[in-house]
Design a protein around this motif. Structure first.
Motif, PDB file in Angstrom:
ATOM      1  N   LYS A 176       0.843  -1.199   0.000  1.00 48.16           N
ATOM      2  CA  LYS A 176       0.000   0.000   0.000  1.00 48.16           C
ATOM      3  C   LYS A 176       0.878   1.249   0.000  1.00 48.16           C
ATOM      4  O   LYS A 176       0.627   2.201  -0.745  1.00 48.16           O
ATOM      5  N   ASN A 185     -10.932   4.819  -5.496  1.00 48.84           N
ATOM      6  CA  ASN A 185     -11.409   5.210  -4.164  1.00 48.84           C
ATOM      7  C   ASN A 185     -10.646   4.468  -3.061  1.00 48.84           C
ATOM      8  O   ASN A 185     -10.431   5.010  -1.974  1.00 48.84           O
ATOM      9  N   GLN A 186     -10.223   3.236  -3.334  1.00 48.68           N
ATOM     10  CA  GLN A 186      -9.425   2.489  -2.359  1.00 48.68           C
ATOM     11  C   GLN A 186      -8.051   3.141  -2.195  1.00 48.68           C
ATOM     12  O   GLN A 186      -7.554   3.309  -1.089  1.00 48.68           O
ATOM     13  N   SER A 244      -7.340   6.252  -2.760  1.00 47.87           N
ATOM     14  CA  SER A 244      -7.559   7.515  -2.038  1.00 47.87           C
ATOM     15  C   SER A 244      -7.672   7.264  -0.539  1.00 47.87           C
ATOM     16  O   SER A 244      -7.186   8.053   0.276  1.00 47.87           O
ATOM     17  N   SER A 245      -8.288   6.166  -0.183  1.00 45.75           N
ATOM     18  CA  SER A 245      -8.388   5.800   1.237  1.00 45.75           C
ATOM     19  C   SER A 245      -7.005   5.526   1.825  1.00 45.75           C
ATOM     20  O   SER A 245      -6.698   5.948   2.941  1.00 45.75           O
ATOM     21  N   TRP A 246      -6.146   4.849   1.075  1.00 44.71           N
ATOM     22  CA  TRP A 246      -4.778   4.586   1.540  1.00 44.71           C
ATOM     23  C   TRP A 246      -4.004   5.893   1.681  1.00 44.71           C
ATOM     24  O   TRP A 246      -3.213   6.066   2.606  1.00 44.71           O
ATOM     25  N   ARG A 247      -4.245   6.829   0.755  1.00 40.47           N
ATOM     26  CA  ARG A 247      -3.583   8.134   0.845  1.00 40.47           C
ATOM     27  C   ARG A 247      -3.998   8.859   2.127  1.00 40.47           C
ATOM     28  O   ARG A 247      -3.179   9.490   2.790  1.00 40.47           O
ATOM     29  N   ARG A 248      -5.282   8.762   2.487  1.00 42.04           N
ATOM     30  CA  ARG A 248      -5.751   9.371   3.740  1.00 42.04           C
ATOM     31  C   ARG A 248      -5.047   8.745   4.939  1.00 42.04           C
ATOM     32  O   ARG A 248      -4.647   9.435   5.874  1.00 42.04           O
ATOM     33  N   LEU A 249      -4.890   7.424   4.914  1.00 41.08           N
ATOM     34  CA  LEU A 249      -4.179   6.736   6.000  1.00 41.08           C
ATOM     35  C   LEU A 249      -2.746   7.259   6.115  1.00 41.08           C
ATOM     36  O   LEU A 249      -2.239   7.473   7.222  1.00 41.08           O
ATOM     37  N   GLN A 291      -2.647  10.635   7.723  1.00 39.65           N
ATOM     38  CA  GLN A 291      -2.925  10.536   9.154  1.00 39.65           C
ATOM     39  C   GLN A 291      -1.785   9.868   9.915  1.00 39.65           C
ATOM     40  O   GLN A 291      -1.840   9.747  11.130  1.00 39.65           O
TER      41      GLN A 291
END
Length: 122
Positions: A14, A40-41, A43-48, A51
């Motif tokens: 990831k 979208n998955q 993008s979710s990893w990018r948010r992780l 954070q």
């Protein structure tokens, strides 16, 4: 794949995929397509990653990295026959290593020396 039909991606993979989205000119859609991931998955990893929940791999810079230059009064040096006057030399001090170079040394050669010192193992 798991019985649910979903793939499990190791965090290391990831992180590598997210790092690819940070390259100049890269888009989430193009990188997602390259790895077979839904945008979208990704993008979710990018948010992780933003954070701090997904640690990205260290990237070696393609461009030179500059260190801060500190100018100070030179320490008195013991007399020497072959020493240039302080105004005609460049002094580089890194830990126990001290280089004294002629002030008229070509900038290209000086850059090569500094680069070699930075690449030397500590």
């Amino acid at each position: 794949m798991y019985p649910s039909g979903h793939r499990r991606w190791p965090n290391e993979v990831k992180a590598l995929v997210v790092a690819d989205t940070l390259e100049p000119g890269a888009t989430v859609n193009a990188v997602a397509d390259r790895y077979g991931v839904q945008p979208n998955q990704l993008s979710s990893w990018r948010r992780l990653a933003k954070q701090g929940k997904l640690v990205l791999p260290a990237v070696a810079p393609d461009e030179p990295v500059f260190a801060r230059l500190v100018v100070c009064d030179p320490a008195p040096a013991p007399p020497s026959c072959d020493r240039l006057p302080a105004a005609e030399q460049i002094r580089i001090v890194i830990g126990e290593v001290r280089l004294e170079l002629a002030a008229d040394m070509p900038a290209v050669r000086l850059a090569e020396i500094v680069r070699a010192l930075g690449a030397a193992p500590c």
